[in-house]
Design a protein around this motif. Structure first.
Motif, PDB file in Angstrom:
ATOM      1  N   GLU A 194      -7.920 -12.540  10.538  1.00 14.10           N
ATOM      2  CA  GLU A 194      -6.526 -12.112  10.615  1.00 14.10           C
ATOM      3  C   GLU A 194      -6.309 -10.747   9.975  1.00 14.10           C
ATOM      4  O   GLU A 194      -5.180 -10.286   9.843  1.00 14.10           O
ATOM      5  CB  GLU A 194      -5.621 -13.158   9.968  1.00 14.10           C
ATOM      6  CG  GLU A 194      -5.325 -14.298  10.914  1.00 14.10           C
ATOM      7  CD  GLU A 194      -5.028 -15.584  10.185  1.00 14.10           C
ATOM      8  OE1 GLU A 194      -4.588 -15.513   9.027  1.00 14.10           O
ATOM      9  OE2 GLU A 194      -5.249 -16.638  10.764  1.00 14.10           O
ATOM     10  N   GLY A 195      -7.370 -10.120   9.585  1.00 13.49           N
ATOM     11  CA  GLY A 195      -7.254  -8.772   9.056  1.00 13.49           C
ATOM     12  C   GLY A 195      -6.927  -8.712   7.584  1.00 13.49           C
ATOM     13  O   GLY A 195      -6.619  -7.654   7.050  1.00 13.49           O
ATOM     14  N   ARG A 196      -6.975  -9.855   6.883  1.00 17.50           N
ATOM     15  CA  ARG A 196      -6.716  -9.820   5.442  1.00 17.50           C
ATOM     16  C   ARG A 196      -7.939  -9.280   4.717  1.00 17.50           C
ATOM     17  O   ARG A 196      -9.075  -9.545   5.128  1.00 17.50           O
ATOM     18  CB  ARG A 196      -6.380 -11.208   4.907  1.00 17.50           C
ATOM     19  CG  ARG A 196      -4.945 -11.627   5.215  1.00 17.50           C
ATOM     20  CD  ARG A 196      -4.672 -12.984   4.643  1.00 17.50           C
ATOM     21  NE  ARG A 196      -5.601 -13.960   5.190  1.00 17.50           N
ATOM     22  CZ  ARG A 196      -5.246 -15.087   5.807  1.00 17.50           C
ATOM     23  NH1 ARG A 196      -3.983 -15.382   5.950  1.00 17.50           N
ATOM     24  NH2 ARG A 196      -6.151 -15.908   6.279  1.00 17.50           N
ATOM     25  N   LEU A 197      -7.674  -8.593   3.635  1.00 16.43           N
ATOM     26  CA  LEU A 197      -8.782  -8.039   2.864  1.00 16.43           C
ATOM     27  C   LEU A 197      -9.510  -9.164   2.148  1.00 16.43           C
ATOM     28  O   LEU A 197      -8.915  -9.927   1.389  1.00 16.43           O
ATOM     29  CB  LEU A 197      -8.225  -7.040   1.843  1.00 16.43           C
ATOM     30  CG  LEU A 197      -9.257  -6.351   0.973  1.00 16.43           C
ATOM     31  CD1 LEU A 197     -10.166  -5.480   1.794  1.00 16.43           C
ATOM     32  CD2 LEU A 197      -8.558  -5.524  -0.085  1.00 16.43           C
ATOM     33  N   ALA A 235      -3.216   0.492   9.878  1.00 12.54           N
ATOM     34  CA  ALA A 235      -2.416   0.231  11.081  1.00 12.54           C
ATOM     35  C   ALA A 235      -2.274  -1.275  11.291  1.00 12.54           C
ATOM     36  O   ALA A 235      -1.244  -1.759  11.767  1.00 12.54           O
ATOM     37  CB  ALA A 235      -3.053   0.902  12.295  1.00 12.54           C
ATOM     38  N   GLU A 236      -3.315  -2.026  10.923  1.00 17.31           N
ATOM     39  CA  GLU A 236      -3.279  -3.483  11.087  1.00 17.31           C
ATOM     40  C   GLU A 236      -2.382  -4.165  10.055  1.00 17.31           C
ATOM     41  O   GLU A 236      -2.064  -5.336  10.189  1.00 17.31           O
ATOM     42  CB  GLU A 236      -4.695  -4.060  10.966  1.00 17.31           C
ATOM     43  CG  GLU A 236      -5.505  -3.837  12.225  1.00 17.31           C
ATOM     44  CD  GLU A 236      -6.954  -4.236  12.064  1.00 17.31           C
ATOM     45  OE1 GLU A 236      -7.353  -4.568  10.926  1.00 17.31           O
ATOM     46  OE2 GLU A 236      -7.674  -4.192  13.066  1.00 17.31           O
ATOM     47  N   TRP A 288       0.847  -1.204   0.000  1.00 10.71           N
ATOM     48  CA  TRP A 288       0.000   0.000   0.000  1.00 10.71           C
ATOM     49  C   TRP A 288       0.876   1.246   0.000  1.00 10.71           C
ATOM     50  O   TRP A 288       1.978   1.257   0.538  1.00 10.71           O
ATOM     51  CB  TRP A 288      -0.895   0.027   1.249  1.00 10.71           C
ATOM     52  CG  TRP A 288      -1.900  -1.077   1.280  1.00 10.71           C
ATOM     53  CD1 TRP A 288      -1.736  -2.316   1.842  1.00 10.71           C
ATOM     54  CD2 TRP A 288      -3.220  -1.062   0.706  1.00 10.71           C
ATOM     55  NE1 TRP A 288      -2.874  -3.059   1.657  1.00 10.71           N
ATOM     56  CE2 TRP A 288      -3.806  -2.324   0.970  1.00 10.71           C
ATOM     57  CE3 TRP A 288      -3.965  -0.114   0.004  1.00 10.71           C
ATOM     58  CZ2 TRP A 288      -5.091  -2.662   0.561  1.00 10.71           C
ATOM     59  CZ3 TRP A 288      -5.253  -0.443  -0.403  1.00 10.71           C
ATOM     60  CH2 TRP A 288      -5.794  -1.706  -0.129  1.00 10.71           C
ATOM     61  N   LEU A 289       0.323   2.291  -0.590  1.00 11.46           N
ATOM     62  CA  LEU A 289       0.961   3.607  -0.573  1.00 11.46           C
ATOM     63  C   LEU A 289      -0.071   4.580  -0.013  1.00 11.46           C
ATOM     64  O   LEU A 289      -1.197   4.646  -0.511  1.00 11.46           O
ATOM     65  CB  LEU A 289       1.328   4.022  -2.007  1.00 11.46           C
ATOM     66  CG  LEU A 289       1.961   5.406  -2.164  1.00 11.46           C
ATOM     67  CD1 LEU A 289       3.390   5.407  -1.619  1.00 11.46           C
ATOM     68  CD2 LEU A 289       1.973   5.835  -3.639  1.00 11.46           C
ATOM     69  N   ARG A 299       1.726   4.726  14.539  1.00 12.81           N
ATOM     70  CA  ARG A 299       0.978   3.483  14.297  1.00 12.81           C
ATOM     71  C   ARG A 299       1.338   2.857  12.956  1.00 12.81           C
ATOM     72  O   ARG A 299       1.004   1.725  12.694  1.00 12.81           O
ATOM     73  CB  ARG A 299      -0.530   3.752  14.382  1.00 12.81           C
ATOM     74  CG  ARG A 299      -0.917   4.146  15.808  1.00 12.81           C
ATOM     75  CD  ARG A 299      -2.375   4.427  15.945  1.00 12.81           C
ATOM     76  NE  ARG A 299      -3.210   3.250  15.682  1.00 12.81           N
ATOM     77  CZ  ARG A 299      -4.534   3.280  15.741  1.00 12.81           C
ATOM     78  NH1 ARG A 299      -5.163   4.398  16.053  1.00 12.81           N
ATOM     79  NH2 ARG A 299      -5.229   2.197  15.490  1.00 12.81           N
ATOM     80  N   PHE A 300       1.986   3.619  12.075  1.00  7.16           N
ATOM     81  CA  PHE A 300       2.485   3.059  10.799  1.00  7.16           C
ATOM     82  C   PHE A 300       3.784   3.791  10.439  1.00  7.16           C
ATOM     83  O   PHE A 300       3.834   4.616   9.541  1.00  7.16           O
ATOM     84  CB  PHE A 300       1.439   3.140   9.671  1.00  7.16           C
ATOM     85  CG  PHE A 300       0.495   4.303   9.765  1.00  7.16           C
ATOM     86  CD1 PHE A 300       0.877   5.560   9.368  1.00  7.16           C
ATOM     87  CD2 PHE A 300      -0.808   4.125  10.239  1.00  7.16           C
ATOM     88  CE1 PHE A 300       0.009   6.632   9.431  1.00  7.16           C
ATOM     89  CE2 PHE A 300      -1.679   5.201  10.310  1.00  7.16           C
ATOM     90  CZ  PHE A 300      -1.278   6.454   9.906  1.00  7.16           C
ATOM     91  N   PRO A 301       4.857   3.479  11.184  1.00  7.85           N
ATOM     92  CA  PRO A 301       6.098   4.263  11.091  1.00  7.85           C
ATOM     93  C   PRO A 301       6.927   3.939   9.844  1.00  7.85           C
ATOM     94  O   PRO A 301       7.878   3.182   9.910  1.00  7.85           O
ATOM     95  CB  PRO A 301       6.847   3.892  12.372  1.00  7.85           C
ATOM     96  CG  PRO A 301       6.342   2.528  12.721  1.00  7.85           C
ATOM     97  CD  PRO A 301       4.950   2.403  12.192  1.00  7.85           C
ATOM     98  N   VAL A 302       6.554   4.514   8.730  1.00  5.12           N
ATOM     99  CA  VAL A 302       7.267   4.291   7.464  1.00  5.12           C
ATOM    100  C   VAL A 302       7.771   5.642   6.952  1.00  5.12           C
ATOM    101  O   VAL A 302       7.347   6.690   7.434  1.00  5.12           O
ATOM    102  CB  VAL A 302       6.340   3.623   6.416  1.00  5.12           C
ATOM    103  CG1 VAL A 302       5.868   2.261   6.907  1.00  5.12           C
ATOM    104  CG2 VAL A 302       5.159   4.515   6.076  1.00  5.12           C
ATOM    105  N   PRO A 303       8.671   5.645   5.970  1.00  7.81           N
ATOM    106  CA  PRO A 303       9.187   6.920   5.457  1.00  7.81           C
ATOM    107  C   PRO A 303       8.083   7.823   4.887  1.00  7.81           C
ATOM    108  O   PRO A 303       7.120   7.331   4.296  1.00  7.81           O
ATOM    109  CB  PRO A 303      10.160   6.496   4.347  1.00  7.81           C
ATOM    110  CG  PRO A 303      10.564   5.104   4.704  1.00  7.81           C
ATOM    111  CD  PRO A 303       9.360   4.491   5.362  1.00  7.81           C
TER     112      PRO A 303
END
Ligand SMILES: [Zn+2]
Ligand SMILES: [Zn+2]
Length: 434
Positions: A425-428, A41-42, A12-13, A69-73
């Protein structure tokens, strides 16, 4: 409060992560709201990066609150990066790390996505549209925009970027709908500069101009107006000072001799004073409200002074703005607003119908996805897209997922507009039609 997620091949972006203000008449200060980030976040391990299109609160404001909660660049242009760092520090929020600064025209590979930053004009500088490509297709995310050939700060609008994106065959354009019900073309910042110059030149006492702090072009124009009318300029309000110094630090504004310490404003002859103030929405505790109440510690206005509203009233704030203006009028202070001004003193930062039509003609997408507006704005935008060559236009609600590409199956898949459904499990799993 914008938050968009583009998904491809398990990654995801995120594009933008903003806040909004919930207005509640029982509270003095509005409550800050963020988007619900649970979905991403999940699956934060699948998030490849966050791209921020521009420095407005509805696009970056939730980053200091949610980034952990989503520590990405985080990828963004230098001005937006600078504003983000200052806001996060000021609010005691988290400053994301790393922040990767991108120059308009540049490309970055973020996970399976290739993102190109396309400079676009808006009411805050360094705004970029995004040309996002992946193996499945490509799209143009316009961000907030208008066509301004003379924006006062930064380069003028250049349609070549969008024609070039269109030449590469876009599957979709995701486009700002804010002013899609407004005919014609937005007003240029250069017209506003001329309008402000005429209005200020006709004033005899002090002049206070209320505008949004993030509108660096407007501040630039007012520095210019101060020079042309023999006045000195003071910036009242912390957010104005933050925005001004962010713009100076990235080289968008020069430090002007006309700009003086606000503590000196009260000692100058009245006809040498020009003030930019925050609080155009009647916000509690903002500079304009304190000036109206006579409780500002650096300055007191007098009969014969003028307040110019170089801003629009955000829906929901009509009452607080009206109360503010009444307080000024009761003290013999003149008000100039969009209705009483002889020439425009404010311009919207969003595209009107002619501009939207031009954007669809340049970019020629198969599919249009109107965003950033209420249903009626998005529907109007969809109509313009269809009239200008888009085969399909999809309008949705918060939380909807659209399939954009690849063909075949575009029509069948994109017709499924609905809520995201996940397994334990939170999968789409699927999107349920609404
Ligand atoms: Zn916006
Ligand atoms: Zn904006």
């Amino acid at each position: 409060m914008n938050l968009n997620l583009y998904g491809h091949d398990g990654a995801w972006l995120m594009v933008d992560c903003g806040i909004t203000f919930e207005r509640d008449s029982t509270r003095i200060r509005p409550r800050v709201q963020t988007p619900d980030p649970q979905f991403i976040a999940e699956r934060k391990d699948a998030l490849a990066g966050i791209v921020l299109t521009h420095a407005h609160e509805d696009h970056i404001g939730a980053i200091p609150l949610l980034w952990e909660r989503f520590p990405v660049p985080v990828y963004t242009t230098p001005f937006t990066a600078e504003v983000l760092r200052r806001k996060a520090a000021g609010r005691g929020g988290k400053i994301p790390s790393p922040i990767i600064e991108c120059i308009p025209g540049e490309e970055q590979t973020i996970g399976p996505f290739n993102v190109r930053w396309l400079p676009i004009t808006h009411s805050t500088p360094d705004t970029c549209a995004l040309h996002i490509r992946c193996a499945a297709g490509s799209l143009l995310h316009t961000a907030d925009w208008k066509i301004d050939e003379m924006p006062q700060v930064g380069p003028g609008f250049n349609s070549d970027w969008f024609a070039a994106a269109g030449a590469s065959e876009l599957d979709a354009v995701v486009c700002d709908s804010t002013n899609a019900v407004v005919p014609g073309h937005s007003i240029s910042e250069s017209t506003v500069r001329d309008g402000l110059l005429k209005a200020v030149a006709a004033c005899e006492g002090r002049v206070v101009v209320a505008c949004f702090a993030s509108n660096i072009a407007r501040i630039h124009s007012l520095i210019d107006v101060a020079s042309n009318t023999g006045r000195y300029l003071g910036l009242l309000g912390r957010s104005l000072q933050t925005m001004h110094s962010a713009a100076v630090s990235v080289g968008l504004l020069e430090r002007s001799q006309r700009l003086i310490e606000t503590g000196h404003l009260g000692y100058l002859p009245r006809d040498e004073v020009l003030i930019v103030a925050t609080g155009s929405q009647g916000e509690h505790g903002a500079a304009l409200q304190r000036l109206a109440a006579g409780t500002h510690h650096q300055l007191e206005l007098e009969p014969g002074d003028t307040v110019i509203l170089s801003s629009r009233v955000i829906p929901g704030n009509e009452e607080s703005v009206e109360r503010l203006l009444k307080r000024f009028r009761d003290q013999g202070i003149s008000i100039i607003d969009g209705e009483s001004a002889v020439q425009p003193v404010h311009a919207s930062g969003h595209p009107c119908q002619e501009e939207l039509a031009s954007m669809y003609q340049w970019s020629r997408p198969r599919l249009a996805v109107p965003v950033h507006g209420e249903q009626r704005h998005m529907k109007a935008n969809a109509q313009i897209a269809r009239e200008n060559g888009a085969q399909m236009a999809l309008t949705g609600e918060n939380g909807d997922l659209f399939y954009l590409a690849p063909e075949p199956g575009l029509r069948r898949k994109v017709a499924m507009v609905g809520r995201l459904e996940q397994d334990e499990e939170g999968r789409l799993l699927a999107i349920s039609p609404s």
